[in-house]
Design a protein around this motif. Structure first.
Motif, PDB file in Angstrom:
ATOM      1  N   GLY A  67      19.864   8.262  -0.781  1.00  0.00           N
ATOM      2  CA  GLY A  67      18.464   7.845  -0.825  1.00  0.00           C
ATOM      3  C   GLY A  67      18.021   7.235   0.482  1.00  0.00           C
ATOM      4  O   GLY A  67      16.926   7.526   0.983  1.00  0.00           O
ATOM      5  N   PHE A  68      18.876   6.397   1.078  1.00  0.00           N
ATOM      6  CA  PHE A  68      18.581   5.821   2.399  1.00  0.00           C
ATOM      7  C   PHE A  68      18.467   6.918   3.448  1.00  0.00           C
ATOM      8  O   PHE A  68      17.596   6.868   4.327  1.00  0.00           O
ATOM      9  N   SER A  69      19.342   7.926   3.361  1.00  0.00           N
ATOM     10  CA  SER A  69      19.305   9.036   4.315  1.00  0.00           C
ATOM     11  C   SER A  69      17.993   9.807   4.212  1.00  0.00           C
ATOM     12  O   SER A  69      17.398  10.190   5.223  1.00  0.00           O
ATOM     13  N   THR A  70      17.529  10.000   2.974  1.00  0.00           N
ATOM     14  CA  THR A  70      16.262  10.714   2.762  1.00  0.00           C
ATOM     15  C   THR A  70      15.092   9.926   3.344  1.00  0.00           C
ATOM     16  O   THR A  70      14.197  10.487   3.977  1.00  0.00           O
ATOM     17  N   VAL A  71      15.113   8.612   3.123  1.00  0.00           N
ATOM     18  CA  VAL A  71      14.003   7.771   3.580  1.00  0.00           C
ATOM     19  C   VAL A  71      13.989   7.636   5.097  1.00  0.00           C
ATOM     20  O   VAL A  71      12.938   7.737   5.747  1.00  0.00           O
ATOM     21  N   LEU A  72      15.167   7.430   5.684  1.00  0.00           N
ATOM     22  CA  LEU A  72      15.248   7.183   7.122  1.00  0.00           C
ATOM     23  C   LEU A  72      15.169   8.456   7.950  1.00  0.00           C
ATOM     24  O   LEU A  72      14.789   8.415   9.127  1.00  0.00           O
ATOM     25  N   GLY A  73      15.506   9.596   7.362  1.00  0.00           N
ATOM     26  CA  GLY A  73      15.562  10.823   8.143  1.00  0.00           C
ATOM     27  C   GLY A  73      14.348  11.708   8.018  1.00  0.00           C
ATOM     28  O   GLY A  73      14.415  12.899   8.292  1.00  0.00           O
ATOM     29  N   SER A  74      13.218  11.158   7.602  1.00  0.00           N
ATOM     30  CA  SER A  74      12.023  11.989   7.429  1.00  0.00           C
ATOM     31  C   SER A  74      10.773  11.135   7.608  1.00  0.00           C
ATOM     32  O   SER A  74      10.834   9.991   8.052  1.00  0.00           O
ATOM     33  N   SER A  75       9.653  11.704   7.223  1.00  0.00           N
ATOM     34  CA  SER A  75       8.374  11.000   7.335  1.00  0.00           C
ATOM     35  C   SER A  75       8.192   9.969   6.230  1.00  0.00           C
ATOM     36  O   SER A  75       7.162   9.289   6.178  1.00  0.00           O
ATOM     37  N   VAL A  76       9.179   9.829   5.339  1.00  0.00           N
ATOM     38  CA  VAL A  76       9.069   8.884   4.231  1.00  0.00           C
ATOM     39  C   VAL A  76       8.938   7.453   4.747  1.00  0.00           C
ATOM     40  O   VAL A  76       8.248   6.623   4.152  1.00  0.00           O
ATOM     41  N   LEU A  77       9.603   7.154   5.861  1.00  0.00           N
ATOM     42  CA  LEU A  77       9.504   5.816   6.449  1.00  0.00           C
ATOM     43  C   LEU A  77       8.062   5.493   6.827  1.00  0.00           C
ATOM     44  O   LEU A  77       7.598   4.355   6.670  1.00  0.00           O
ATOM     45  N   LEU A  78       7.349   6.502   7.315  1.00  0.00           N
ATOM     46  CA  LEU A  78       5.928   6.320   7.639  1.00  0.00           C
ATOM     47  C   LEU A  78       5.126   6.042   6.381  1.00  0.00           C
ATOM     48  O   LEU A  78       4.178   5.250   6.394  1.00  0.00           O
ATOM     49  N   MET A  79       5.517   6.679   5.261  1.00  0.00           N
ATOM     50  CA  MET A  79       4.825   6.455   3.989  1.00  0.00           C
ATOM     51  C   MET A  79       4.987   5.005   3.527  1.00  0.00           C
ATOM     52  O   MET A  79       4.075   4.422   2.943  1.00  0.00           O
ATOM     53  N   ILE A  80       6.166   4.425   3.795  1.00  0.00           N
ATOM     54  CA  ILE A  80       6.385   3.018   3.446  1.00  0.00           C
ATOM     55  C   ILE A  80       5.412   2.133   4.217  1.00  0.00           C
ATOM     56  O   ILE A  80       4.795   1.218   3.661  1.00  0.00           O
ATOM     57  N   LEU A  81       5.264   2.406   5.509  1.00  0.00           N
ATOM     58  CA  LEU A  81       4.360   1.622   6.346  1.00  0.00           C
ATOM     59  C   LEU A  81       2.918   1.783   5.887  1.00  0.00           C
ATOM     60  O   LEU A  81       2.186   0.792   5.728  1.00  0.00           O
ATOM     61  N   LEU A  82       2.497   3.021   5.650  1.00  0.00           N
ATOM     62  CA  LEU A  82       1.124   3.277   5.206  1.00  0.00           C
ATOM     63  C   LEU A  82       0.852   2.630   3.854  1.00  0.00           C
ATOM     64  O   LEU A  82      -0.206   2.035   3.633  1.00  0.00           O
ATOM     65  N   GLY A  83       1.829   2.753   2.950  1.00  0.00           N
ATOM     66  CA  GLY A  83       1.661   2.150   1.631  1.00  0.00           C
ATOM     67  C   GLY A  83       1.575   0.643   1.702  1.00  0.00           C
ATOM     68  O   GLY A  83       0.789   0.019   0.984  1.00  0.00           O
ATOM     69  N   THR A  84       2.376   0.037   2.573  1.00  0.00           N
ATOM     70  CA  THR A  84       2.362  -1.421   2.733  1.00  0.00           C
ATOM     71  C   THR A  84       1.019  -1.904   3.266  1.00  0.00           C
ATOM     72  O   THR A  84       0.429  -2.861   2.738  1.00  0.00           O
ATOM     73  N   VAL A  85       0.520  -1.245   4.317  1.00  0.00           N
ATOM     74  CA  VAL A  85      -0.768  -1.640   4.897  1.00  0.00           C
ATOM     75  C   VAL A  85      -1.898  -1.444   3.885  1.00  0.00           C
ATOM     76  O   VAL A  85      -2.752  -2.321   3.709  1.00  0.00           O
ATOM     77  N   ALA A  86      -1.903  -0.276   3.216  1.00  0.00           N
ATOM     78  CA  ALA A  86      -2.942  -0.012   2.208  1.00  0.00           C
ATOM     79  C   ALA A  86      -2.840  -1.009   1.066  1.00  0.00           C
ATOM     80  O   ALA A  86      -3.860  -1.467   0.532  1.00  0.00           O
ATOM     81  N   GLY A  87      -1.609  -1.383   0.680  1.00  0.00           N
ATOM     82  CA  GLY A  87      -1.426  -2.334  -0.402  1.00  0.00           C
ATOM     83  C   GLY A  87      -1.964  -3.711  -0.057  1.00  0.00           C
ATOM     84  O   GLY A  87      -2.612  -4.359  -0.887  1.00  0.00           O
ATOM     85  N   TYR A  88      -1.723  -4.161   1.160  1.00  0.00           N
ATOM     86  CA  TYR A  88      -2.279  -5.440   1.598  1.00  0.00           C
ATOM     87  C   TYR A  88      -3.807  -5.405   1.557  1.00  0.00           C
ATOM     88  O   TYR A  88      -4.461  -6.365   1.132  1.00  0.00           O
ATOM     89  N   PHE A  89      -4.365  -4.300   2.025  1.00  0.00           N
ATOM     90  CA  PHE A  89      -5.820  -4.156   2.052  1.00  0.00           C
ATOM     91  C   PHE A  89      -6.391  -4.207   0.634  1.00  0.00           C
ATOM     92  O   PHE A  89      -7.345  -4.938   0.345  1.00  0.00           O
ATOM     93  N   ILE A  90      -5.790  -3.421  -0.273  1.00  0.00           N
ATOM     94  CA  ILE A  90      -6.267  -3.362  -1.658  1.00  0.00           C
ATOM     95  C   ILE A  90      -6.089  -4.720  -2.342  1.00  0.00           C
ATOM     96  O   ILE A  90      -6.997  -5.231  -3.005  1.00  0.00           O
ATOM     97  N   GLY A  91      -4.892  -5.306  -2.193  1.00  0.00           N
ATOM     98  CA  GLY A  91      -4.600  -6.551  -2.887  1.00  0.00           C
ATOM     99  C   GLY A  91      -5.442  -7.715  -2.435  1.00  0.00           C
ATOM    100  O   GLY A  91      -5.740  -8.609  -3.223  1.00  0.00           O
ATOM    101  N   SER A  92      -5.852  -7.720  -1.158  1.00  0.00           N
ATOM    102  CA  SER A  92      -6.602  -8.859  -0.633  1.00  0.00           C
ATOM    103  C   SER A  92      -8.080  -8.828  -0.991  1.00  0.00           C
ATOM    104  O   SER A  92      -8.795  -9.777  -0.710  1.00  0.00           O
TER     105      SER A  92
END
Length: 503
Positions: free
Chosen positions: A8-33
């Motif tokens: 699972g770590f290999s899948t997340v770190l070896g693809s664009s999934v890491l970017l999805m984590i960043l985008l989701g985090t930023v969008a989540g802060y925006f929505i939650g605030s």
């Protein structure tokens, strides 16, 4: 399990999934605030943008948003006494008084660190309990799945905020909606007044309407808060200060995530109940009870540690059993279904890359959430200055775009509009919308497995009671419905007795 987690770590770190984590985090802060924009709304709005994504990337994006949004609600709860999410209400009890004392930096830092600790402990619990839960569920047959769905619905009805009767009404409305379309067993049309409804009421447009569009109507009628002033200065509160403060209530930092995870597992309980129970438990066990509500950082840690821990908790029954632990988790089930993936026990054998990638992304998102939270405070404060009516227009546009993208037709937009109006009117009269959504998710499962069990048992209803697991779940469902009714009757009787004594 370790090999699959590493995969699972290999899948997340070896693809664009890491970017999805960043985008989701930023969008989540925006929505939650933003007060009013809950994680459920944020996930519903983002689902249409995941249509062309790989299942892993899509789910990681939505889960990252879910986690970050729960913390984001604490920002405005502390700075403006306006919780961005319902779960952050308990955070405002001590967060806002602390901010008024000129210690907003301390409150925000304690909040984000406690959130990170809560999310980490809860994720570890999720990793070690989800698979055994799924393996246990492999023994389930039609009777057990029916009983499980029934138990889930009983919890949703009894644990929803407000009147039990109104929650039950909402649940039955959701069950009625599920019956529209083709009969899942014999293929006979049911209540389908148009050919478009043969496939049933589209879940995503209805979801967007009930949550997001109904909130737009609320924004349009709300008066703009003229006292919503920008916080110009936030004092420095370093790591040394944070360590000294948190060391005073280590027990709360460990107890709150465990409480949050356990409560998060229960369908219908959700993060709000988790944060309130954790806050009350921290206050009850504290030597300085009188300081709670006046700016005690332990109250902030208790609330934030529990509500962020409840997020992985709500994912446990979702991944292992196909039962959502919250409204947001119910929407995630819709996202999985759109991706052609059925959550439940077989998920770990047929699509193991999905749950283990989610586990890995949760662990990776925690330090990212911590960093963004500590360094982006002033940016999130500016979000609170957006006029509500301008924000309503933007959200309405996203609602229409998302509904249209679902089927590339105006039919979905009309469904979304009708659901939005219904959701708005229901909220006006106090009928919760969460039981409707969860009934739409669990209703199909309950009906299909009930009818399968009837076929297997030749129509013998006692078949459900002859299966030990099904019997226990049905008994728990009955008790869950009866307990609040009995409490209500006793409460009314006590009030009547008190009035008679006073007379």
């Amino acid at each position: 399990m370790i090999e699959q987690l590493l995969s699972g770590f290999s899948t997340v770190l070896g693809s664009s999934v890491l970017l999805m984590i960043l985008l989701g985090t930023v969008a989540g802060y925006f929505i939650g605030s933003i007060p009013g924009l809950t994680p459920s709304i944020g996930i519903a709005l983002l689902i249409p943008f995941t249509f062309g994504m790989e299942p892993v990337a899509a789910l990681v994006l939505l889960v990252s948003l879910y986690v970050a949004a729960e913390y984001g609600g604490g920002i405005t709860a502390i700075l403006l006494n306006a919780p961005g999410t319902p779960a952050a209400a308990a955070t405002s009890f001590d967060g806002y008084p602390l901010a008024k004392q000129g210690k907003a930096g301390k409150a925000l830092t304690v909040s984000i660190v406690a959130s990170a600790i809560g999310a980490f402990i809860s994720t570890i619990l999720l990793i070690f309990t989800a698979v055994p839960m799924a393996n246990f569920a492999l023994n389930f047959g039609p009777a057990e799945y029916f009983a499980l769905a029934l138990f889930g619905l009983s919890l949703v009805s009894s644990l929803s905020e407000g009147s039990l009767v109104k929650s039950l009404i909402a649940m039955f409305i959701g069950l009625i909606i599920v019956t529209i379309g083709m009969d899942p067993v014999n293929g006979v049309p049911r209540f389908a007044v148009t050919t478009d409804l043969l496939g049933g009421v589209p879940f995503l447009p209805a979801l967007i309407g009930l949550f997001a569009l109904s909130e737009v109507f609320y924004m349009l009628e709300a008066k703009q808060d003229k006292n919503n002033k920008k916080v110009n200065r936030i004092e420095r509160f370093g790591l040394k200060d944070t360590k000294e403060t948190l060391s005073k209530f280590k027990g709360t930092l460990i107890r709150s995530p465990i409480l949050g995870y356990v409560i998060g597992i229960i369908p219908g309980a959700g993060v709000t109940i988790a944060s309130l129970i954790s806050y009350n438990e921290a206050k009850r066990s504290s030597k300085n009870r009188d300081s709670f509500g006046k700016g005690n950082p332990e109250g902030i840690a208790a609330s934030e540690g529990a509500n962020n821990a409840a997020v992985p908790g709500s994912l446990a029954p979702l991944l292992a059993l196909g039962i959502p632990g919250s409204a947001s988790a119910a929407i995630l089930i819709g996202a999985l279904t759109i991706q052609g993936v059925q959550p439940g026990p077989l998920l770990f054998t047929e699509y193991p890359e999905i749950p283990y990638s989610i586990f890995a992304s949760l662990l990776l998102s925690i330090p990212l959430m911590l960093a963004v939270g500590l360094f982006g405070v002033r940016l999130w404060v500016n979000v609170t200055l957006i006029p509500k009516r301008l924000l309503a227009v933007v959200v309405a546009g996203i609602c229409i775009l998302g509904a249209y993208a679902y089927s590339n037709s105006m039919y979905s937009v009309w469904i979304m509009l009708i659901a939005g109006i219904v959701g708005y009117l229901f909220r006006k009269i106090g009928i919760p919308t969460t039981p409707i959504v969860l009934a739409m998710v669990l209703g199909f499962m309950m009906e299909v497995n009930f009818r399968r069990a009837m076929v297997v048992s030749d129509g013998n209803l006692l078949f459900f009671l002859s299966r030990p697991i099904a019997f226990v779940l049905i008994a728990l469902a009955v008790l869950t419905l009866l307990v609040p009714i009995i409490r209500s009757i006793k409460s009314k009787k006590k009030e009547a007795d008190d009035q008679n004594i006073s007379m």
